[in-house]
Design a protein around this motif. Structure first.
Motif, PDB file in Angstrom:
ATOM      1  N   LEU A 299       1.028  -1.272  -0.007  1.00  0.00           N
ATOM      2  CA  LEU A 299       0.010  -0.125   0.195  1.00  0.00           C
ATOM      3  C   LEU A 299       0.926   1.322  -0.054  1.00  0.00           C
ATOM      4  O   LEU A 299       1.684   1.532   0.941  1.00  0.00           O
ATOM      5  N   THR A 300       0.663   2.036  -0.955  1.00  0.00           N
ATOM      6  CA  THR A 300       1.565   3.144  -0.954  1.00  0.00           C
ATOM      7  C   THR A 300       0.830   4.652  -1.019  1.00  0.00           C
ATOM      8  O   THR A 300      -0.270   4.833  -1.472  1.00  0.00           O
ATOM      9  N   CYS A 301       1.096   5.311  -0.004  1.00  0.00           N
ATOM     10  CA  CYS A 301       0.505   6.573   0.328  1.00  0.00           C
ATOM     11  C   CYS A 301       0.807   7.684  -0.800  1.00  0.00           C
ATOM     12  O   CYS A 301       1.838   7.869  -1.206  1.00  0.00           O
ATOM     13  N   ALA A 302      -0.174   8.365  -1.313  1.00  0.00           N
ATOM     14  CA  ALA A 302      -0.137   9.033  -2.473  1.00  0.00           C
ATOM     15  C   ALA A 302       0.661  10.481  -2.065  1.00  0.00           C
ATOM     16  O   ALA A 302       1.169  11.112  -3.137  1.00  0.00           O
ATOM     17  N   ALA A 303       0.747  10.947  -1.008  1.00  0.00           N
ATOM     18  CA  ALA A 303       1.369  12.021  -0.365  1.00  0.00           C
ATOM     19  C   ALA A 303       2.736  12.171  -0.788  1.00  0.00           C
ATOM     20  O   ALA A 303       3.233  13.059  -1.243  1.00  0.00           O
TER      21      ALA A 303
END
Length: 117
Positions: free
Chosen positions: A67-71
């Motif tokens: 899971l990769t945070c967009a920020a």
């Protein structure tokens, strides 16, 4: 001697409604939870905001494992909740069980984790 009471589980969705590699934002007893299904078919319930600056993880990407945070592109292993990059953060995980084809999640007593970075 009394044992601890069984945590309260809440029905979220049908197991068939969550496909491998998919993520879904859900509200469980007033708590925002990110439900994901890994490529291996495991269903995980994670805190919905990145511990870095509390950006919504539902806006990020999920490749069926990471899971990769967009920020700021922080990456988390969906199965363990541990961060991959950087390697010193963690997502709170909520207990999940599947009963009669439905996904149930408990949020009782679990607080989201936050980074000090």
């Amino acid at each position: 001697m009394t044992s601890a009471p069984e945590p309260e589980f809440h029905e979220i969705c049908a197991e068939d409604d969550l496909w491998a590699g998919e993520m879904r934002l859900c509200s469980v007893a007033g708590v925002e939870v990110l439900l994901v299904r890994t490529d291996d078919g495991d269903i995980c319930a994670l805190q919905s905001n990145c511990p870095h600056q509390e950006h919504p993880l539902g806006n990020g990407e999920f490749d069926g494992k990471i899971l990769t945070c967009a920020a700021h592109l922080w990456e988390f292993d969906a199965l363990s909740g541990h961060s991959v990059n950087p390697d010193d953060a963690e997502l709170a995980q909520y207990p999940v069980k599947v009963h009669d084809g439905n996904v149930l999640v408990s949020v009782e007593g679990i607080k989201p984790k936050h980074s000090h970075a």
